[in-house]
Design a protein around this motif. Structure first.
Motif, PDB file in Angstrom:
ATOM      1  N   CYS A  72     -40.489  21.788  28.299  1.00 20.41           N
ATOM      2  CA  CYS A  72     -39.359  22.696  28.579  1.00 20.41           C
ATOM      3  C   CYS A  72     -38.121  21.869  28.904  1.00 20.41           C
ATOM      4  O   CYS A  72     -38.140  21.026  29.794  1.00 20.41           O
ATOM      5  CB  CYS A  72     -39.705  23.611  29.754  1.00 20.41           C
ATOM      6  SG  CYS A  72     -38.263  24.512  30.380  1.00 20.41           S
ATOM      7  N   LYS A  73     -37.045  22.099  28.118  1.00 18.71           N
ATOM      8  CA  LYS A  73     -35.822  21.315  28.316  1.00 18.71           C
ATOM      9  C   LYS A  73     -34.894  21.962  29.339  1.00 18.71           C
ATOM     10  O   LYS A  73     -33.838  21.421  29.642  1.00 18.71           O
ATOM     11  CB  LYS A  73     -35.077  21.169  26.976  1.00 18.71           C
ATOM     12  CG  LYS A  73     -35.849  20.394  25.923  1.00 18.71           C
ATOM     13  CD  LYS A  73     -35.185  20.496  24.547  1.00 18.71           C
ATOM     14  CE  LYS A  73     -36.031  19.801  23.490  1.00 18.71           C
ATOM     15  NZ  LYS A  73     -35.557  20.095  22.120  1.00 18.71           N
ATOM     16  N   GLY A  74     -35.272  23.137  29.788  1.00 15.90           N
ATOM     17  CA  GLY A  74     -34.439  23.831  30.764  1.00 15.90           C
ATOM     18  C   GLY A  74     -33.169  24.395  30.162  1.00 15.90           C
ATOM     19  O   GLY A  74     -32.135  24.467  30.832  1.00 15.90           O
ATOM     20  N   CYS A  75     -33.231  24.799  28.882  1.00 14.86           N
ATOM     21  CA  CYS A  75     -32.013  25.274  28.216  1.00 14.86           C
ATOM     22  C   CYS A  75     -31.542  26.609  28.785  1.00 14.86           C
ATOM     23  O   CYS A  75     -30.361  26.917  28.765  1.00 14.86           O
ATOM     24  CB  CYS A  75     -32.222  25.394  26.711  1.00 14.86           C
ATOM     25  SG  CYS A  75     -33.349  26.719  26.191  1.00 14.86           S
ATOM     26  N   GLY A  76     -32.502  27.414  29.258  1.00 16.45           N
ATOM     27  CA  GLY A  76     -32.127  28.684  29.874  1.00 16.45           C
ATOM     28  C   GLY A  76     -32.064  29.866  28.934  1.00 16.45           C
ATOM     29  O   GLY A  76     -31.674  30.962  29.345  1.00 16.45           O
ATOM     30  N   ILE A  77     -32.443  29.672  27.673  1.00 13.02           N
ATOM     31  CA  ILE A  77     -32.411  30.795  26.727  1.00 13.02           C
ATOM     32  C   ILE A  77     -33.298  31.938  27.231  1.00 13.02           C
ATOM     33  O   ILE A  77     -32.932  33.102  27.153  1.00 13.02           O
ATOM     34  CB  ILE A  77     -32.817  30.325  25.313  1.00 13.02           C
ATOM     35  CG1 ILE A  77     -31.645  29.574  24.676  1.00 13.02           C
ATOM     36  CG2 ILE A  77     -33.240  31.509  24.429  1.00 13.02           C
ATOM     37  CD1 ILE A  77     -31.903  29.038  23.282  1.00 13.02           C
ATOM     38  N   CYS A  78     -34.440  31.591  27.821  1.00 11.10           N
ATOM     39  CA  CYS A  78     -35.345  32.631  28.328  1.00 11.10           C
ATOM     40  C   CYS A  78     -34.654  33.487  29.390  1.00 11.10           C
ATOM     41  O   CYS A  78     -34.841  34.706  29.436  1.00 11.10           O
ATOM     42  CB  CYS A  78     -36.628  32.015  28.865  1.00 11.10           C
ATOM     43  SG  CYS A  78     -36.383  30.664  30.037  1.00 11.10           S
ATOM     44  N   THR A  79     -33.855  32.843  30.227  1.00 11.04           N
ATOM     45  CA  THR A  79     -33.174  33.603  31.283  1.00 11.04           C
ATOM     46  C   THR A  79     -32.167  34.579  30.677  1.00 11.04           C
ATOM     47  O   THR A  79     -31.948  35.657  31.195  1.00 11.04           O
ATOM     48  CB  THR A  79     -32.417  32.677  32.253  1.00 11.04           C
ATOM     49  OG1 THR A  79     -31.328  32.065  31.547  1.00 11.04           O
ATOM     50  CG2 THR A  79     -33.329  31.591  32.813  1.00 11.04           C
ATOM     51  N   ASN A  80     -31.600  34.152  29.563  1.00 17.25           N
ATOM     52  CA  ASN A  80     -30.546  34.953  28.931  1.00 17.25           C
ATOM     53  C   ASN A  80     -31.105  36.092  28.086  1.00 17.25           C
ATOM     54  O   ASN A  80     -30.491  37.160  27.999  1.00 17.25           O
ATOM     55  CB  ASN A  80     -29.670  34.035  28.087  1.00 17.25           C
ATOM     56  CG  ASN A  80     -28.443  34.737  27.536  1.00 17.25           C
ATOM     57  OD1 ASN A  80     -28.396  35.070  26.367  1.00 17.25           O
ATOM     58  ND2 ASN A  80     -27.470  34.997  28.396  1.00 17.25           N
ATOM     59  N   VAL A  81     -32.264  35.881  27.451  1.00 20.87           N
ATOM     60  CA  VAL A  81     -32.781  36.930  26.554  1.00 20.87           C
ATOM     61  C   VAL A  81     -33.666  37.937  27.302  1.00 20.87           C
ATOM     62  O   VAL A  81     -33.947  39.011  26.782  1.00 20.87           O
ATOM     63  CB  VAL A  81     -33.580  36.352  25.355  1.00 20.87           C
ATOM     64  CG1 VAL A  81     -32.672  35.532  24.457  1.00 20.87           C
ATOM     65  CG2 VAL A  81     -34.776  35.531  25.805  1.00 20.87           C
ATOM     66  N   CYS A  82     -34.118  37.592  28.478  1.00 23.09           N
ATOM     67  CA  CYS A  82     -35.031  38.479  29.212  1.00 23.09           C
ATOM     68  C   CYS A  82     -34.359  39.831  29.483  1.00 23.09           C
ATOM     69  O   CYS A  82     -33.332  39.896  30.155  1.00 23.09           O
ATOM     70  CB  CYS A  82     -35.437  37.835  30.536  1.00 23.09           C
ATOM     71  SG  CYS A  82     -36.486  38.937  31.521  1.00 23.09           S
ATOM     72  N   PRO A  83     -34.938  40.919  28.950  1.00 25.29           N
ATOM     73  CA  PRO A  83     -34.286  42.218  29.129  1.00 25.29           C
ATOM     74  C   PRO A  83     -34.276  42.666  30.589  1.00 25.29           C
ATOM     75  O   PRO A  83     -33.437  43.476  30.984  1.00 25.29           O
ATOM     76  CB  PRO A  83     -35.112  43.158  28.260  1.00 25.29           C
ATOM     77  CG  PRO A  83     -36.372  42.455  27.936  1.00 25.29           C
ATOM     78  CD  PRO A  83     -36.160  40.998  28.135  1.00 25.29           C
TER      79      PRO A  83
END
Lengths: 99, 401, 294
Positions: A77-88
């Motif tokens: 995990c690179k810690g990009c944060g995409i998961c935080t942004n796409v999480c509904p």
């Protein structure tokens, strides 16, 4: 940090090859890059798998039966944060990485 | 076995057919164009079972041939001049990835000035790209050298591509009597294509030609050097086997009347036919001259050259390309380096470029000059021996400003 | 075959040196999910070359090669020709190149491959500049975007790859985006199964080159579609389908406002750019509609 999985190849015979060629399938320890890490509020997770699908490094796995239902492989995990942004439900947030 | 009349391009196409090439990539350029035309006919008429990829440039022509061979099929293309120059970048890919392609190169000068005609400047520009280079004297040699090049290139000790060079128009469009070998004999001689090193195969995947770091780059270049070092021995074996099977003898470097010569000329390509005639003529006049014909220029056959030149006190080297900015033409440079510990004098000659004929008179003039140099009757040689008039005053324009 | 040093869930390594939040990395994964192991990939130098590998270490489990920047399509054609010669019709031959290797230096060989009708699947990941060499402008850089070679903003428009592809009348071409992965995968699947050359042109947010927070990659892919800056449509056997027919477009600032490459624009210029993008969306989609009537 979890230990990287290392699996020895089944013992086929190796031969010399000439010229440029990649012969090993490897993974760099991109987890080292991280300055922030995703933290999941499992209680609010709906297990919709959006984060799993959008993770560019493909390191998120939804384990619906587990209490900690969002498994993240922090080796990569690179810690990009995409998961935080796409999480509904916005139940993932980035927190500072501590090592 | 049958004698037929073929020009050089037809012989090249015939050789590609005999080698049972499975992928042809084709792009026309004068004077190579009839090669892809004939191959198209062969495929169209069912005489050849091959994929014919009509590409949009020489760059793509060699790209297609290279990856087709990587993917396991014998592949071919042919080019000339600016087309070869456009391939430059891909030539490195073919050689660096150790892909054994054989490519006829119909020698023609590179623009500017535009020329359609013979010069070795195109292939000489590419001499250090890791390809083998053979130069043909006549049409029979084109056919034979292509067949033999397949064997050499695909040999596990080599695994490198080769150019078989033929002089534009002088050979490409010159009809000569050619002995075309039987398909069965050629099949026995060349065999099936099989990748012996790396390859593109979904059943045995690997990734070819990824980025190489400085800790391995030198070593990979050295691998190419080792392969090139192995070439002369492999070529001699293949030449010997070819001779046994097809009855025609070839030499990497042929010394013609050189044993007792006072002056020898090193040359390559179609002019060697004329040069042999001149040697015979001058020998009858009591002038001890000889010819060193270089059939394989890459890898440079050091020991063969030294042996062929022998103890000749003066050596002329005829470059059919200019080597602009260098001390002499590319062949002269190499011969001079090869003979640096010998006592002979080595003189550069540059001519026969842009389609200018290399005549009997030209060659006689060079030999006579070499003999004069040997006897001290002359101090300097005439490097650009076939210049006409005053080259600096060949064009005038009205000045309007 | 590869010596598997590290396990991976799919055909792509988890530990790849693509930048954090890289759109290309996700496209590569989704493409590999669709094409599967019976594939030979051609990757030119560029960002995707990180998946080719370095030295003996590779990042893909499939066969492939990294050839020159301008010959991805030609190299794919060569592989296809060899497979054809061997009677192999099952293996997918995939060209996977960026906008520079496709719309600029690779356009000629791409056109050749399209025109010949070679069965090659071609994916262009379009991050709208030469990112691997340090964000230099390409013909795919949109108007006004700042790059290291268009520091004041690019003065010309983005080259239209789809129109070029359609002019060759290939069986399948589509634009795609990371905003909808099902749509992306559906298009990749169609491209894989096309009976001839196919193209999937994927809009590829690049945090490094566009200068935005890596977490926003998907949001920006979505914003590009919603603002009309990226138009999703398919060309299938001569028929055009617009996938995101919008009557109202989102505010342009939701897209360009979050990117450093448009930061040099003042409010007026941003409004003007927004107007251009909006006008283009409606004229372009109505043109597509007219084109799809046969």
């Amino acid at each position: 940090m979890e230990k990287q999985q290392e699996q020895p190849m089944k013992m086929l015979k190796k031969r010399n090859v000439l010229g440029p060629v990649a012969t090993d399938f490897t993974a760099a320890n991109t987890g080292n890059w991280r300055i922030e890490r995703p933290e999941v509020d499992y209680s609010r997770c709906s297990k919709c798998r959006t984060c799993e699908r959008y993770c560019p490094t493909n390191v998120i796995e939804i384990r619906p039966d587990d209490q900690e239902c969002v498994y993240i492989n922090f080796d990569y995990c690179k810690g990009c944060g995409i998961c935080t942004n796409v999480c509904p439900r916005q139940c993932i947030q980035l927190i500072p990485e501590v090592r | 076995m049958a004698y037929v009349m073929l020009d050089g391009n037809m012989a090249a196409a015939e050789a590609i057919k005999l080698a049972r090439v499975k992928v042809i990539s084709a792009y026309p350029i004068t004077p190579q164009s009839s090669v892809p035309e004939m191959l198209a006919d062969f495929v169209n008429e069912g005489k050849m079972d091959a994929q014919y990829v009509r590409v949009e440039s020489e760059h793509s022509a060699l790209s297609v041939a290279t990856t087709a061979a990587m993917a396991g099929s014998r592949a071919a293309t042919a080019t000339a001049s600016n087309g070869l120059a456009l391939m430059h970048e891909v030539l490195g890919m073919t050689a660096g990835n150790r892909v054994p392609i054989v490519m006829p190169v119909v020698n023609r000068g590179i623009a500017a000035p535009w020329t359609l005609w013979c010069e070795h400047g195109d292939s000489m520009c590419e001499r250090d790209m890791g390809w083998l280079q053979f130069y043909s004297q006549n049409v029979q040699e084109i056919l034979d050298l292509i067949l033999m090049a397949y064997r050499v290139c695909e040999d596990a000790r080599v695994l490198l591509p080769a150019m078989v060079c033929l002089d534009g128009f002088f050979l490409s469009h010159s009809m000569q009597k050619v002995d075309v070998p039987d398909q069965t004999l050629v099949d026995e001689f060349i065999g099936e294509f099989k990748n012996k090193n790396t390859y593109l195969d979904p059943n045995d995947p690997m990734f070819l030609c990824d980025l190489t770091g400085n800790e391995e780059y030198t070593e990979m270049r050295y691998q190419q050097k080792v392969a090139l070092d192995a070439v002369p021995k492999v070529v001699e074996e293949v030449f010997a086997e070819f001779n046994k099977k097809f009855g025609r003898s070839y030499k990497i470097v042929e010394g013609y009347q050189t044993e007792d010569a006072d002056a020898v000329l090193v040359a390559l390509g179609s002019m060697c036919g004329t040069a042999k005639y001149v040697v015979n003529k001058m020998r009858k006049e009591g002038k001890k001259v000889g010819l060193v014909k270089v059939t394989m220029f890459r890898p440079f056959p050091l020991s063969h050259i030294k042996k062929a030149i022998g103890n000749a006190p003066v050596v002329g080297v005829f470059d059919r390309s200019t080597g602009l900015g260098s001390l002499g033409g590319p062949v002269w440079n190499e011969v001079a380096a090869a003979m640096r510990r010998s006592n002979c004098e080595i003189y550069p000659y540059i001519g026969g470029i842009g389609g200018r004929d290399v005549t009997v008179e030209n060659l006689e003039g060079i030999f006579n000059e070499l003999l004069d140099l040997k006897d001290g009757k002359k101090a300097e040689n005439t490097t650009w021996f076939d210049l006409k008039g005053n080259p600096m005053e060949i064009r005038q324009v009205y000045q309007n400003v | 075959m590869y010596d598997i040093k590290h396990e991976a869930k799919g055909l792509v390594t988890h530990g790849n040196s693509a930048c954090a939040g890289c759109g290309l990395e996700l496209i590569m994964r989704k493409t590999m999910e669709v094409v599967g192991p019976d594939t030979i990939i051609v990757i030119p130098p560029g960002c995707a070359a990180m998946f080719s590998g370095f030295g003996k270490e590779g990042g893909l489990k499939i066969a492939g090669c990294q050839m020159n920047l301008e010959n991805t399509a030609a190299c794919a054609s060569g592989i296809r020709a060899a497979l054809n010669a061997q009677g192999n019709t099952h293996t997918t031959v995939l060209g996977f190149a960026g906008d520079g290797g496709t719309l600029d230096i690779g356009l000629q060989s791409l056109s050749g491959m399209f025109e010949r009708g070679d069965r090659v699947m071609y994916v262009c990941y379009d991050n709208e500049a030469y990112m691997n060499t340090g964000v230099q402008g390409s013909s795919a850089t949109p108007a006004s975007a700042s790059t290291t070679t268009t520091p004041g903003g690019k003065t010309s428009q983005k080259k239209d790859l789809m129109m070029i592809a359609m002019a060759h009348r290939i069986p399948y071409a589509a634009t795609a985006s990371l905003q909808n992965l099902n749509d992306l995968k559906k298009k990749l699947e169609k491209a894989k199964n096309a009976n001839g050359p196919s193209l999937v042109h994927v809009h590829t947010p690049c945090p490094t080159g566009w200068r935005f927070n890596p977490a926003l990659s998907i949001e920006l892919a979505r914003a590009a579609v919603r603002t009309g800056a990226w138009i999703l449509y398919e060309y299938e056997n001569g028929k055009i389908t617009i996938n995101n027919k919008l009557t109202e477009l989102a505010e342009i600032d939701t897209y360009i406002g979050k990117q450093g490459r448009f930061k040099h624009l003042n409010a007026e210029q941003k409004t003007e750019l927004g107007k251009q993008i909006k006008d283009n969306y409606f004229t372009y989609t109505s043109m597509l509609e007219r084109m799809s009537i046969h």
